[in-house]
Scaffold this motif. Structure first.
Motif, PDB file in Angstrom:
ATOM      1  N   VAL A   1       0.741  -1.113   0.036  1.00  8.48           N
ATOM      2  CA  VAL A   1      -0.050  -0.176   0.033  1.00  8.48           C
ATOM      3  C   VAL A   1       0.978   1.234   0.028  1.00  8.48           C
ATOM      4  O   VAL A   1       0.743   2.247  -0.767  1.00  8.48           O
ATOM      5  CB  VAL A   1      -0.946   0.028   1.187  1.00  8.48           C
TER       6      VAL A   1
ATOM      7  N   SER B   1       0.974   3.986  -2.688  1.00 10.22           N
ATOM      8  CA  SER B   1       0.775   5.527  -2.525  1.00 10.22           C
ATOM      9  C   SER B   1       1.793   6.500  -3.193  1.00 10.22           C
ATOM     10  O   SER B   1       1.442   7.684  -3.711  1.00 10.22           O
ATOM     11  CB  SER B   1       0.651   5.834  -1.144  1.00 10.22           C
TER      12      SER B   1
ATOM     13  N   LEU C   1      -5.741   4.845   1.319  1.00  5.62           N
ATOM     14  CA  LEU C   1      -5.270   5.681   0.104  1.00  5.62           C
ATOM     15  C   LEU C   1      -5.995   6.716  -0.511  1.00  5.62           C
ATOM     16  O   LEU C   1      -5.932   7.446  -1.486  1.00  5.62           O
ATOM     17  CB  LEU C   1      -4.717   4.937  -1.195  1.00  5.62           C
TER      18      LEU C   1
ATOM     19  N   ILE D   1      -7.688  -0.837  -0.156  1.00  6.76           N
ATOM     20  CA  ILE D   1      -6.627   0.327  -0.374  1.00  6.76           C
ATOM     21  C   ILE D   1      -7.584   1.614   0.084  1.00  6.76           C
ATOM     22  O   ILE D   1      -7.043   2.647  -0.551  1.00  6.76           O
ATOM     23  CB  ILE D   1      -6.133   0.616  -1.625  1.00  6.76           C
TER      24      ILE D   1
END
Length: 383
Positions: free
Chosen positions: A198, A202, A243, A240
């Motif tokens: 993750v 990002s 994000l 996710i």
């Protein structure tokens, strides 16, 4: 107030019609809150067969400078992590080949410290390269490079850009699906439970947004539309959800890429396209909420939310509703167009409360946060 806090002895003071409404309200309020706030999501990552995230080998052609000679297996992580690589190229040009290697090294997600060091180096070089040809780098992450990263995280052609999205002859998306996404992603759907890096993702989004802002001419209209659509589709993966800010940053950069004179027409084209990214209204509400808070993001958010209201309202064929085609050609969205959606919304004990909750959220997005013009205040009060 909750039903337990109401003065039940005061019910006799109400007219019979209001008593029935109060009884119904008390019954609803006494139930457990079973309306899910989260969206069901779509599995976009890890849809393909598991791929080990191998670190790219530093192989360079042509003339090799002293810093590149240090990039050997035993010390490569230390060279990157300790900032030597970034500082070395602050006063001399860095080749596109080395920058691309560092980007791939960052995407491998070996550990968060290394990922951050790679990101800081690339950001510094790209910022310098924008202002000076003799410093930094002229490199940028191409659409194919970004899709290659998504493919390494398990995104397939179908999970990233389903065939249903390509209706209405969206030729540019069809070209992107075939020539870009199709060359790096696979078609086979095989689930994997590998963790998604993750933090690395990002930083890919941040680098992509920055690159699109400083080098807009490096991307074609097909690239921008394809990346925008795929990234909104990927945002539906619940793993996710942290994000959201990074995805909004990337989406905002994509929206700002379009020219000012084409923007209103382009926004009208994007709404039907986005409405096919999922068949579940809760997922589509999430996409509406993912649109950034800039001028273009808010405009598109209102227009897209209105499109979803027309699409999912139980009385969607009601003659009182102003069609989406009429609304998109008249700017801005008038609050008076929203009132019929509430007037025709009938609520009873067997209603789909998740759908009603979604429709109310869409109405809220249509109204927006800005103070409306004075000539719309009466309509706002009525709403």
């Amino acid at each position: 107030n909750r039903s337990s806090d109401l003065d039940l002895a005061a019910i006799d003071c109400f007219p019979e019609e209001d008593k029935n409404r109060l009884d119904f309200a008390m019954e609803i309020l006494s139930r457990p809150n079973d309306i899910p706030v989260e969206f069901p999501g779509e599995r976009t990552f890890n849809s393909g067969p598991p791929r080990p995230l191998t670190l790219p080998e530093p192989r360079f052609t042509g003339s090799v400078d002293p810093m590149q000679l240090l990039l050997v297996d035993k010390v490569i992580e230390e060279v990157v992590r300790e900032d030597w690589l970034r500082l070395f190229y602050l006063n001399k040009p860095c080749t596109n080949q080395l920058a691309q290697w560092l980007f791939e090294y960052m995407c491998s997600g070996s550990n968060d410290n290394v990922v951050m060091s790679c990101f800081q180096a690339l950001y510094s070089w790209m910022k310098l390269g924008k202002e000076f040809l003799e410093f930094g780098t002229q490199w940028y992450p191409s659409a194919q490079s970004v899709c290659q990263v998504l493919a390494s995280y398990g995104v397939t052609v179908e999970s990233g850009l389903p065939r249903e999205v390509l209706l209405d002859s969206v030729e540019s998306l069809a070209r992107f699906r075939k020539s870009v996404l199709g060359t790096v992603c696979i078609d086979v759907e095989t689930r994997s439970e590998r963790d998604i890096p993750v933090f690395a993702l990002s930083k890919v989004l941040e680098i992509g947004a920055f690159s699109m802002a400083i080098r807009p001419k490096a991307y074609s209209a097909d690239d921008v539309l394809g990346l925008l659509t795929v990234m909104l589709r990927c945002s539906l993966d619940c793993r996710i959800v942290s994000l959201q800010c990074n995805i909004q940053l990337f989406v905002g950069a994509c929206l700002d890429w379009f020219s000012e004179e084409d923007w209103v027409a382009k926004a009208g084209e994007l709404c039907p396209l986005f409405s096919r990214l999922s068949s579940h209204y809760r997922n589509l509400l999430h996409i509406a909420e993912m649109l950034p808070l800039g001028t273009r993001g808010v405009y598109l958010q209102k227009l897209f939310s209105y499109k979803l209201l027309c699409q999912f309202h139980p009385c969607r064929k009601c003659s009182k509703f102003v069609s989406f085609e009429e609304v998109k050609s008249s700017s801005p969205l008038k609050i008076s167009c929203l009132i019929p959606f509430l007037e025709e919304l009938v609520v009873h004990k067997n209603s789909d409360y998740v759908l009603i909750h979604t429709l109310l959220n869409l109405l809220d997005l249509c109204v927006g946060k800005a103070v409306p013009r004075m000539d719309q205040m009466d309509d706002l009060n009525r709403l």
